[in-house]
Enzyme design. Structure first.
Site, mmCIF file in Angstrom:
data_model
loop_
_atom_site.group_PDB
_atom_site.id
_atom_site.type_symbol
_atom_site.label_atom_id
_atom_site.label_comp_id
_atom_site.label_asym_id
_atom_site.label_seq_id
_atom_site.Cartn_x
_atom_site.Cartn_y
_atom_site.Cartn_z
ATOM 1 N N GLU A 1 0.813 -1.219 0.000
ATOM 2 C CA GLU A 1 0.000 0.000 0.000
ATOM 3 C C GLU A 1 0.844 1.265 0.000
ATOM 4 O O GLU A 1 0.503 2.253 -0.656
ATOM 5 C CB GLU A 1 -0.974 0.001 1.184
ATOM 6 N N HIS B 1 -11.364 -5.806 7.800
ATOM 7 C CA HIS B 1 -12.136 -5.705 6.559
ATOM 8 C C HIS B 1 -13.443 -4.938 6.721
ATOM 9 O O HIS B 1 -14.270 -4.928 5.822
ATOM 10 C CB HIS B 1 -12.454 -7.106 6.019
#
Lengths: 326, 372
Positions: free
Chosen positions: A62, A131
């Site tokens: 990321e 998540h």
């Protein structure tokens, strides 16, 4: 005006396609967004249409995605990064907050950084740890970033294009539990400005404010309240940084009561900021303290507990009742 | 970690050219240099060392909040800096003052940064594509890689036209090699075959932590794990720094993908003026590297080539002139207006910033009314 029914995932996909078509400098980058079309299929078909130099399946990193997007922006590109899930944004946090957010300032305005970071966020999908989070407050707190979140397909379609057209970095939080609900998309309409909040249901007794997936919960709560004889106004925040206070203040001047709802933990949250600002600017209009309905200040719990963690219609109505009791 | 069998050295510490099988691929880059460029190498090293001393003095006299010395690393920086072509882009860490100077940056911008007047603020489009300093260690490696991805997407790589083809040169240190961003940059560079040279100055110290704590393997060998060809050079040899950088930047521009150079050098001074290296390192290490000083070795080389005393006198004068100019200009610096704080937070209009700037202006005006 032509209106088409489509789910938000498809609406954002179409918005991305329009942006890719309209500006050759727009490119998408992220994990699994090319051949697979993204884990939520938001970028489905775009690599096939625009090629691997416009829709990049990146390595799994990321910070690397955001950091190289910054370099591409320096080169004149308008990168749109996808962070696969909310809880995976933290490896990129340093590049977002220490670099992307500050680079225009460091350059004293000679360079712009039109980078969009798309983040599927929030609960209601029964997923594993990392998540289902709502990390938007970290970014709303950071100078140099803009933070928005669409609640419905039409906003998904238009706001992603507006975010890409912005010359500043935009964190684009997509309420993943709303990806599959259909709504009308007016694809030749005139969109509302990116940073405008909007009254989505009018009422007279209590104002409810929220963003993203929470907006549909607020509308349901308003419907139930109406059945009980209470008139509730609902405002879709749409933009978390900057926050458009005018419709909120106008509403509170009318209703005298405000409940702010969010999936994110309440401590030091976007809802806290709204509560403080309304207390400062509409003190004499308030008939009750501004109340917050939030996720608890725990980590996001295992999925079997998300139903009690996430504010639902009952918790929103409980706050409405408390506000009315003053 | 010091020189190894693999270390490319073109100029011995005694100042003579090293002609061997290991150097023959690099020596033609030196042979084709005209004398004025050879003299530039020396001029830049000497002038920046004098600048560095002056800036350190200004910090000690309270004129700067901090200084970041480059003492000892002049050859690594000057050689690689001159190896870049005008259209190349350079992403520094924060110690590459002389590379900025070579590219046309007025080094007063660095003084202003370290006086607390700016966060950098120069425009790379006006400083020979020399980008801003980045103080979070290693962050710039990803920016450079992204920039180089853009160069590739733009088709300005491997065209064969020397005026068109571009590369990106990124500087970082031995400490930065432990950062995730540098490693991710190498992954992305390899994935997208960027036209890029990773230039590692191994100055042996990340503030107080020796390079042995960062790595148990010579750092240039790590590049192979990323699929990036690498070379270790004597970073105190300006000719090696120039020639090996030239060769690798040429390869990058030609579309052969990213390259990696580890330049072995030594941070002769402190990390910054806030640091005290006597607490963590031995005098004999400093003495060892003193004997390998980049400037004295190159001066011996030039003198042996017949460069006369007049040149060295002129360079010394130029260095003194720059130092006194920097001192004078530093003492003339005022404080920025408070309104600067609100500039360029965003490119597009932003209501919160506008509101706070207006509030602050009114707040300040209130004091003026009260005192008038």
């Amino acid at each position: 005006m032509t209106e088409r029914m489509m789910p938000m995932a498809k609406a954002i996909n179409e918005g991305l396609r329009a942006a890719l078509r309209n500006d050759p400098k727009v490119l998408l980058m992220g994990e699994d967004i090319g051949t697979l079309g993204g884990v939520f299929r938001v970028t489905e078909g775009l690599k096939a249409e625009f090629g691997e130099n416009r829709v990049l399946d990146t390595p799994l990193a990321e910070s690397g995605i955001v950091g190289t997007a910054i370099g591409l922006a320096m080169r004149g590109y308008r990168p749109v990064c996808e962070i696969q899930f909310d809880g995976f944004i933290y490896p990129g946090f340093d590049q977002i907050t220490s670099q992307l957010a500050k680079l225009t300032y460091r350059h004293e305005g000679t360079q712009s950084f039109p980078v969009v970071i798309r983040v599927p966020y929030g609960g209601h999908i029964g997923a594993v740890e990392h998540h289902q989070e709502s990390p938007e407050a970290y970014f709303a707190h950071t100078a140099g970033l803009r933070v928005v979140s669409p609640a419905a397909p039409n906003d998904g379609y238009w706001m992603i294009q507006q975010a890409i057209a912005s010359n500043d970095p935009v964190l684009f939080f997509e309420p993943k539990s709303r990806y599959w609900q259909k709504g009308e998309v007016a694809d030749d309409g005139v969109p509302a400005p990116l940073h405008q909040s909007r009254v989505v249901r009018t009422g007279t007794q209590v104002t409810l404010v929220g963003h993203g997936a929470m907006v549909s919960q607020l509308l349901q709560a308003a419907e139930v309240a109406a059945g009980e004889g209470t008139s509730v106004e609902v405002i879709d925040l749409r933009s978390l940084s900057p926050i458009d206070y005018a419709p909120i203040l106008a509403s509170v001047q009318k209703t005298g009561r405000l409940v702010v709802a969010q999936e994110a933990p309440g401590n030091v949250s976007v809802g806290s900021e709204i509560a403080a600002t309304v207390a400062e600017r509409a003190f004499y209009s308030l008939e009750a303290p501004v109340l917050r309905v939030s996720g608890f200040d725990t980590p996001f719990p295992p999925a079997k507990l998300e139903g009690v963690y996430l504010p639902d219609v009952d918790r929103i109505l409980e706050a409405v009742d408390r506000a009315l009791a003053y | 970690m010091s020189y190894t069998e693999a270390t490319v050295q073109l100029l011995s510490p005694q100042g003579s050219l090293v002609e061997s099988a290991a150097t023959e691929e690099y020596l033609p880059f030196i042979a084709e240099l005209d004398e004025s460029r050879l003299l530039d190498f020396h001029r830049q090293m000497v002038v920046i060392r004098r600048f560095d001393i002056e800036a350190g003095n200004l910090q000690r006299q309270g004129q700067l909040a901090l200084w970041i010395p480059s003492l000892g690393q002049e050859a690594a920086q000057v050689g690689s800096g001159y190896a870049a072509r005008p259209q190349d882009h350079i992403f520094p860490a924060y110690r590459e003052h002389v590379v900025g100077r070579i590219r046309g940056l007025d080094v007063m911008k660095i003084i202003e940064l370290l006086r607390g007047l700016s966060h950098g603020g120069w425009n790379p489009a006006e400083t020979g594509n020399f980008h801003l300093f980045t103080l979070v260690i290693g962050s710039q490696a990803l920016h450079a890689t992204g920039y180089a991805m853009g160069q590739r997407f733009d088709g300005v790589v491997g065209t064969g036209d020397p005026e068109v083809d571009q590369a990106t040169l990124v500087y970082f240190g031995d400490g930065a090699t432990s950062q995730g961003d540098v490693n991710e940059a190498l992954v992305f560079a390899a994935s997208y075959q960027t036209p890029q040279l990773f230039f590692l100055q191994n100055n042996h110290w990340a503030i107080s932590v020796p390079v042995e704590r960062q790595s148990r393997t010579p750092l240039y060998l790590r590049a192979a794990g990323f699929g990036v060809p690498s070379t270790q050079i004597d970073g105190n040899d300006v000719l090696a720094s120039y020639a090996v950088s030239r060769k690798n930047l040429d390869a990058a521009r030609a579309g052969e993908g990213p390259r990696f150079i580890e330049a072995l050098t030594y941070r002769m001074g402190a990390h910054t003026t806030s640091d005290d290296p006597t607490k963590y390192r031995e005098d004999e290490d400093v003495a060892y590297w003193s004997e390998r000083d980049p400037i004295s070795r190159y001066e011996r080389y030039l003198r042996a080539k017949g460069v006369g005393e007049e040149f060295f006198r002129d360079v010394a004068t130029e260095a003194e002139d720059l130092a006194s100019d920097i001192r004078r200009r530093t003492l003339e610096l005022g404080d920025p207006p408070a309104s600067n704080m609100f500039r360029s937070v965003y490119t597009d209009a932003h209501p919160l910033i506008a509101e706070q700037a207006a509030w602050f202006a009114a707040y300040e005006a209130g004091f003026e009314e009260a005192t008038s």
